[in-house]
Design a protein around this motif. Structure first.
Motif, PDB file in Angstrom:
ATOM      1  N   CYS A 246       0.858  -1.185   0.000  1.00 59.31           N
ATOM      2  CA  CYS A 246       0.000   0.000   0.000  1.00 59.31           C
ATOM      3  C   CYS A 246       0.890   1.229   0.000  1.00 59.31           C
ATOM      4  O   CYS A 246       2.107   1.138   0.178  1.00 59.31           O
ATOM      5  N   LYS A 247       0.286   2.388  -0.185  1.00 57.86           N
ATOM      6  CA  LYS A 247       1.037   3.628  -0.055  1.00 57.86           C
ATOM      7  C   LYS A 247       1.239   3.924   1.425  1.00 57.86           C
ATOM      8  O   LYS A 247       0.323   3.762   2.230  1.00 57.86           O
ATOM      9  N   GLN A 263      -2.329   3.923   3.133  1.00 61.66           N
ATOM     10  CA  GLN A 263      -3.406   4.190   2.193  1.00 61.66           C
ATOM     11  C   GLN A 263      -3.673   2.916   1.406  1.00 61.66           C
ATOM     12  O   GLN A 263      -2.931   2.549   0.505  1.00 61.66           O
ATOM     13  N   LYS A 264      -4.734   2.205   1.784  1.00 63.69           N
ATOM     14  CA  LYS A 264      -5.057   0.918   1.179  1.00 63.69           C
ATOM     15  C   LYS A 264      -5.655   1.128  -0.218  1.00 63.69           C
ATOM     16  O   LYS A 264      -6.538   1.973  -0.400  1.00 63.69           O
ATOM     17  N   LEU A 265      -5.181   0.329  -1.170  1.00 63.96           N
ATOM     18  CA  LEU A 265      -5.570   0.517  -2.562  1.00 63.96           C
ATOM     19  C   LEU A 265      -6.190  -0.737  -3.152  1.00 63.96           C
ATOM     20  O   LEU A 265      -5.796  -1.857  -2.825  1.00 63.96           O
ATOM     21  N   ASP A 266      -7.152  -0.531  -4.024  1.00 66.13           N
ATOM     22  CA  ASP A 266      -7.688  -1.592  -4.871  1.00 66.13           C
ATOM     23  C   ASP A 266      -7.074  -1.375  -6.255  1.00 66.13           C
ATOM     24  O   ASP A 266      -7.440  -0.442  -6.972  1.00 66.13           O
ATOM     25  N   ILE A 267      -6.108  -2.203  -6.593  1.00 64.72           N
ATOM     26  CA  ILE A 267      -5.302  -1.980  -7.797  1.00 64.72           C
ATOM     27  C   ILE A 267      -5.910  -2.702  -8.989  1.00 64.72           C
ATOM     28  O   ILE A 267      -6.196  -3.896  -8.938  1.00 64.72           O
ATOM     29  N   ASP A 272      -5.805   2.953  -9.669  1.00 62.06           N
ATOM     30  CA  ASP A 272      -5.631   2.502  -8.293  1.00 62.06           C
ATOM     31  C   ASP A 272      -6.654   3.241  -7.440  1.00 62.06           C
ATOM     32  O   ASP A 272      -6.584   4.463  -7.305  1.00 62.06           O
ATOM     33  N   THR A 274      -8.414   4.178  -3.909  1.00 62.22           N
ATOM     34  CA  THR A 274      -8.242   4.187  -2.462  1.00 62.22           C
ATOM     35  C   THR A 274      -9.486   3.596  -1.809  1.00 62.22           C
ATOM     36  O   THR A 274     -10.611   3.992  -2.129  1.00 62.22           O
ATOM     37  N   THR A 275      -9.290   2.633  -0.901  1.00 63.84           N
ATOM     38  CA  THR A 275     -10.422   1.989  -0.248  1.00 63.84           C
ATOM     39  C   THR A 275     -10.579   2.440   1.216  1.00 63.84           C
ATOM     40  O   THR A 275     -11.688   2.703   1.665  1.00 63.84           O
ATOM     41  N   ASN A 331      -4.927  12.528  -4.602  1.00 63.46           N
ATOM     42  CA  ASN A 331      -4.622  11.410  -5.495  1.00 63.46           C
ATOM     43  C   ASN A 331      -5.499  11.557  -6.735  1.00 63.46           C
ATOM     44  O   ASN A 331      -6.613  11.043  -6.764  1.00 63.46           O
TER      45      ASN A 331
END
Length: 366
Positions: A246-247, A263-267, A272, A274-275, A331
């Protein structure tokens, strides 16, 4: 009783009662007026900071011209809105301590930190002192490739200063390189940057008198910037976010504790998303990380190339409202993550959003 001319001529604005100064400042409705008052003397600067924190939201500084002046209560300031020398000859690459990091567009690519409100300038060593920059210039001459200037423009990823840049003993630490984050630092009067053995550094921060760095996998380093033997030493504590894909950001809590924000991501192949966010606080005495469960009463502002900091939330003056228990982040757009509902809402969209930096009262009113 008559007042002599000698006593009246020796009176100073700084001698006014603090309560009277604060009452006058609180009647001002433009944040730039407060910032102008802060340049008069130290007592006015202290009072200006106190009033600003209660009345105004952070500035958003945009590195490129922007027609927007306000966005959901946030004042958006861009180069054409301020007194800022040499706008057409510099790149704005980041910010630290209320100063913008600028690089001159021509050789030797002079680097400065400039206060956008007072135009105070702090000179740093030029980029030409880096061997990587010299190799890029040689490549440009040989290949006639114009992409070298783009690489030079993005050479410094982030800068962080210790204490105030008005302090003669300041140190500036940067992340640099074209393909992997490396560390270098300078002090006042240095002609070139001093490197630290490091690689793939993603973020840096100065918190509670210490420089910290974080690499791509989440290992935290304490940076000792001595002149003879500078080094980045890994912290002994095992971080719960190591290898988390994650970021990751460093941030400062409102009580000067070191935070790491995930910063949790759904890639996906194209975007990308942010979730949600997680926050961990470092206890230096116990060398342990604990999860921050709530931002109650506060809001967190994240900036990839600037300072990340928690501020008091709630209604601020007539033009702004900072959502309680929320994370503001940049973002592709300026968005807010609401902690309790886990919802993300867009606050402002612009093609220049990734060029934005938060400027907080503590930064400007030094």
């Amino acid at each position: 009783m008559a007042v002599s001319s000698s006593s009246s001529s020796s009176a100073s604005w700084s001698d006014l009662l603090p309560e009277l100064i604060e009452a006058v400042f609180h009647s001002l409705n433009d944040a730039k007026d407060i910032l102008s008052c802060a340049t008069v003397c130290s007592s006015w600067r202290h009072t200006s900071s106190s009033v600003y924190k209660r009345k105004f939201v952070p500035f958003l500084f945009v590195s490129h011209p922007s027609s927007a002046q306000y966005s959901d209560g946030f004042r958006i300031t861009s180069p054409e809105n301020i007194i800022f020398s040499g706008n057409d000859q510099i790149w704005i690459c980041g910010s630290t301590g209320g100063f913008l990091l600028t690089v001159n567009v021509s050789f030797p690519f002079e680097v400065n930190l400039q206060n956008p409100f007072t135009n105070t300038v702090v000179s740093l060593p030029p980029l030409a002192s880096f061997e990587d920059i010299q190799r890029l210039l040689q490549f440009q001459v040989i290949s006639q490739h114009s992409g070298a200037l783009t690489l030079i423009k993005n050479f410094i990823k982030k800068a962080v200063s210790s204490t105030s840049l008005l302090d003669p003993d300041w140190v500036v630490l940067i992340i640099h390189d074209t393909d992997g984050g490396k560390l270098a630092f300078c002090r006042r009067g240095d002609k070139q940057w001093t490197g630290l053995e490091s690689d793939h550094v993603d973020d840096i921060v100065f918190c509670s008198g210490v420089f910290f760095a974080m690499d791509r996998v989440g290992v935290i380093y304490q940076c000792e910037l001595s002149s003879n033997d500078p080094k980045a030493i890994p912290l002994c504590s095992v971080s719960p976010f190591k290898y988390d894909p994650c970021k990751k950001y460093f941030a400062e809590s409102d009580y000067s504790k070191l935070w790491v924000v995930l910063q949790k991501l759904d890639i996906s192949d194209e975007y990308d998303f942010t979730t949600y966010f997680e926050i961990y606080e470092f206890n230096s005495e116990m060398e342990e990380w604990t999860m921050v469960r709530s931002l109650r009463g506060k809001a967190l502002f994240l900036s990839p190339q600037g300072r990340c900091v928690a501020v008091l939330a709630g209604e601020i003056g007539s033009r702004g409202f900072i959502k309680d228990n929320s994370v503001y982040f940049i973002n592709e757009s300026l968005s807010v993550f609401e902690w309790e509902s886990k919802q993300i809402k867009k606050v402002y969209e612009s093609s220049f959003c990734n060029c934005m930096h938060w400027v907080t009262p503590a930064d400007v009113l030094q």
